[in-house]
Design an enzyme around this catalytic site. Structure first.
Site, PDB file in Angstrom:
ATOM      1  N   GLU A 167      -3.086  -2.793 -61.637  1.00 24.73           N
ATOM      2  CA  GLU A 167      -4.051  -1.707 -61.444  1.00 24.73           C
ATOM      3  C   GLU A 167      -3.385  -0.329 -61.369  1.00 24.73           C
ATOM      4  O   GLU A 167      -3.494   0.379 -60.365  1.00 24.73           O
ATOM      5  CB  GLU A 167      -4.921  -1.982 -60.213  1.00 24.73           C
ATOM      6  CG  GLU A 167      -5.816  -3.202 -60.404  1.00 24.73           C
ATOM      7  CD  GLU A 167      -6.669  -3.546 -59.178  1.00 24.73           C
ATOM      8  OE1 GLU A 167      -6.358  -3.072 -58.085  1.00 24.73           O
ATOM      9  OE2 GLU A 167      -7.635  -4.298 -59.345  1.00 24.73           O
ATOM     10  N   GLU A 338      -9.445 -10.246 -62.851  1.00 32.64           N
ATOM     11  CA  GLU A 338      -9.931 -10.484 -61.493  1.00 32.64           C
ATOM     12  C   GLU A 338     -11.455 -10.360 -61.511  1.00 32.64           C
ATOM     13  O   GLU A 338     -11.980  -9.285 -61.795  1.00 32.64           O
ATOM     14  CB  GLU A 338      -9.347  -9.462 -60.506  1.00 32.64           C
ATOM     15  CG  GLU A 338      -7.834  -9.484 -60.422  1.00 32.64           C
ATOM     16  CD  GLU A 338      -7.281  -8.474 -59.401  1.00 32.64           C
ATOM     17  OE1 GLU A 338      -8.071  -7.856 -58.664  1.00 32.64           O
ATOM     18  OE2 GLU A 338      -6.050  -8.304 -59.374  1.00 32.64           O
TER      19      GLU A 338
END
Ligand code: ZN
Length: 698
Positions: A167, A338
């Site tokens: 991320e 995710e």
């Protein structure tokens, strides 16, 4: 086959057509943390994952301290044991390189690697993503641990791919303003502009006595008693994006060399975050991977919203993220690295997913182009900052409410098979998303309430409500495949982009835009021509004046084309003076009453529509949906509000995804007999969807 045709390099296991846990070419897995789990439980975990039907895990992206307990001293024995146990149960492994969270020894020895925020304050260790993307020491150490991992696992059976870092788009300060970044920025500017003369002219540094006589004098936009030069500020956003991309590419180059049989990607939270240009970030990676947390997003919206949130807001925002993920690499299938599996949060919990929602979110991702889904996470941590982030097993290792739905969804996706998961998404419409516009509007919004991202999301919501397939494209993208292109707040417009828009309209396309069109050049200077600058001829209007709206109310009266009640104009009104364009809406109040607010121009074989007023949500939706219909965009059939209809195609075959985002049962009329591929039931006339229900029809 579709993937390889699309240019995606298969890892060896897929090239050979071999199967992983009985599911060739599928990536249906879970994010797993053996580093946070007693080793005695790894065997049981692996067995239970296999029972769910998972094909793979992603592991180790936050395990730097265990893998390199002291500088240059590596320990992968524990990770190798975990990989072997997982593989014994036919679970393949995606390894994460750990540069998102450095270990304490590194921070003590190299304190300069820490990021400096927009106030000039140095962050502190203890969280994650607190390091500078430019810092050469941090780059060297990040590459060193990634390289050691790659050499250790390059030929390990069961390892199939890599996630670089974690991320990159998600950091507390979003930009670093340290001395290393300043030096990096100066070097980047030298390369971009070649000479100080070019740079000074491009930025207009004569203003406020900012003429630079040496590149080393150029500052970063920290607080300095006045707003920064807009050209400098926009270039700094571009530099910070570039710094993160090149940070990642150092690891990518190494992985390509050391692990040529593995795929390489990275995961990110996409829109509405705009910190890094994801088109550049994913350019050299094998496929896009995204993280999808609809419930967590809903919680953030509740925290920020002043009033109630429309029921369509969450599904539309999530769909926008998926459409962007797919469009980044020109329509290639993407992966959810995710996927939310339960309540999620750090200090507070997101809403509990309602029964059916986790399965619905899975199918929504697939409907928009996902080829694989990894759920976050296997078990729920009993320690650390993400104790509230629920996994598939609860804190006491009992099965969570999401367990049954995930097992069902995994089984359904396997049954649908690779052909559906690798098929194309069908889009007749495109929405332009431009990082330059987003950054430039943040630097100088023009009105405190103007947000480029809010405009993009509200336009997406209005268009998607008509169940039109939408690609989310770059401003310089090829527009020819689309019947209609929507482009809100094109504040920064290059000559090259203007020329593409012109050709598109000339050739028969419909281009729809709104206020603040063509105001700035790529250097963030305001154009010297009347607005809308290089698109005056295409739009067939001149902006006679532009009016930020504060206390005075302004309304819009629509022509018969958009028949409906008068609209409200919110924060902005471009006053349009037609030079050939037809007026489709006019202002109702004050000195501009009767003047043009919305126009449509015929140009070549196409149409160009200028919406000068910041319309209220209802009016905007009516206008954009009417224009979609006028452009010839068609949906297969109507569905009730709250139900999403999405198409994927492969050759002559097509799959219709019906997704009920409401908690109540819905009935949909269908024009021809269809079969639900999930249940094998045949339907004609009507089809029922239970609350949060899914149908995949063919
Ligand atoms: Zn820095």
């Amino acid at each position: 086959m579709v993937l390889s045709a699309a240019g995606i390099r298969f890892p060896i296991w897929a090239q050979a057509g071999t199967s992983v846990a009985g599911a060739a070419r599928l990536l249906l897995g879970v994010d797993y943390y053996p580093d946070q789990t007693p080793e005695a439980l790894w065997e049981e975990d692996s067995r239970m994952m296999a029972e769910v039907g998972f094909t793979n895990v992603r592991i180790a992206e936050f395990a730097w301290a265990l893998m390199e307990p002291a500088e240059g001293k590596f320990d992968f024995a524990w990770l190798r044991r975990a990989v072997e146990i997982l593989h014994k149960h036919n679970i393949s492994v995606i390894l994460g390189t750990p540069s998102a969270a450095p270990p304490p020894w590194l921070m003590v020895r190299y304190p300069d690697v820490v990021e400096v925020n927009a106030q000039g304050e140095r962050l502190h260790p203890g969280g994650r993503r607190f390091t500078c993307p430019t810092n050469q020491v941090y780059r060297r150490l990040s590459l060193s641990i990634a390289n050691a991992m790659a050499r250790e696992f390059a030929d390990t059976t069961g390892v199939i791919g890599w996630q670089i870092d974690n991320e990159l788009t998600l950091s507390s300060s979003q930009r670093c303003y340290c001395n290393f970044c300043q030096a990096g920025f100066q070097a980047w500017l030298r390369s971009k502009y070649g000479s100080l003369d070019n740079l000074n002219k491009s930025w207009g540094t004569v203003f406020w006595s900012q003429t630079y006589t040496d590149f080393s004098q150029i500052p970063v936009p920290l607080p300095s008693g006045g707003d920064p030069n807009p050209g400098l500020a926009l270039d700094y956003d571009r530099y910070q994006s570039y710094a993160n991309v090149s940070f990642q590419e150092e690891q990518l180059v190494m992985l390509r060399k050391t692990c040529p049989h593995h795929f390489v990607t990275t995961n990110n939270v996409g829109l509405p975050l705009d910190t890094i240009d994801l088109r550049s970030l994913y350019e050299k990676l094998d496929f896009v991977a995204f993280d999808n947390y609809p419930g967590f997003f809903e919680m953030l919206l509740h925290q920020e919203a002043n009033g109630p949130i429309s029921p369509d807001t969450i599904p539309a925002n999530i769909a926008l993220g998926h459409d962007f993920a797919r469009s980044i690499k020109g329509g290639k299938p993407f992966m959810i690295m995710e996927e939310q599996s339960g309540k999620a949060g750090q200090r507070t919990f997101s809403p509990q997913p309602e029964k059916g929602q986790v399965r619905l979110w899975t199918h929504q991702a697939v409907a928009h182009g996902a080829m694989g889904v990894n759920y976050f996470r296997w078990d729920t941590a009993t320690f650390g900052a993400e104790e509230y982030w629920h996994g598939i097993l609860n804190h006491d290792r009992s099965k969570s409410p999401g367990y049954v739905e995930i097992k069902q969804a995994v089984g359904e996706l396997k049954a649908l098979g690779p052909e559906v998961l690798n098929s194309n998404y069908a889009a007749d419409a495109a929405l332009v998303f431009d990082y330059d516009c987003s950054w430039a509007v943040k630097i100088q919004p023009g009105h405190h309430a103007l947000s480029y991202m809010a405009q993009v999301t509200s336009w997406y919501g209005a268009i998607s409500a008509s169940h039109t397939g939408i690609d989310v494209i770059a401003p310089g993208a090829d527009l020819a495949p689309y019947k209609i292109v929507f482009a809100p707040v094109v504040y920064v417009l290059s000559e090259a982009q203007a020329s593409k828009i012109k050709s598109f309209v000339q050739g028969g396309g419909m281009f729809v835009t709104n206020f603040r069109l063509g105001v700035k050049t790529e250097s963030s200077q305001i154009v010297r021509t009347p607005l809308p600058g290089p698109l005056r001829d295409v739009m067939g209007v001149t902006v006679a004046d532009y009016v930020p709206i504060y206390s005075a109310k302004q309304g819009v009266k629509f022509s018969s084309a958009f028949a409906g009640p008068d609209g409200q104009c919110g924060i902005w009104a471009d006053i349009l003076q037609p030079s050939g364009a037809e007026v489709l809406g006019s202002y109702t109040s004050g000195e501009h009453a009767g003047e043009a607010a919305i126009t449509m121009n015929s140009f070549g074989k196409g149409k160009a529509v200028y919406i000068g007023a910041d319309l209220d949500a209802g009016s905007l939706s009516r206008v954009l949906r009417t224009l979609s219909a006028m452009s010839g965009v068609k949906q297969p059939f109507d569905v009730p509000p709250g139900v999403e209809l999405t198409l994927r195609k492969s050759g002559d075959k097509q799959w219709i995804f019906l997704l009920n985002h409401t908690s109540v049962a819905q009935t949909v009329s269908i024009p021809k007999p269809l079969t639900d591929l999930l249940t094998k039931e045949a339907y004609s006339g009507t089809i029922e969807l239970r609350g949060y229900g899914v149908r995949v029809l063919s």
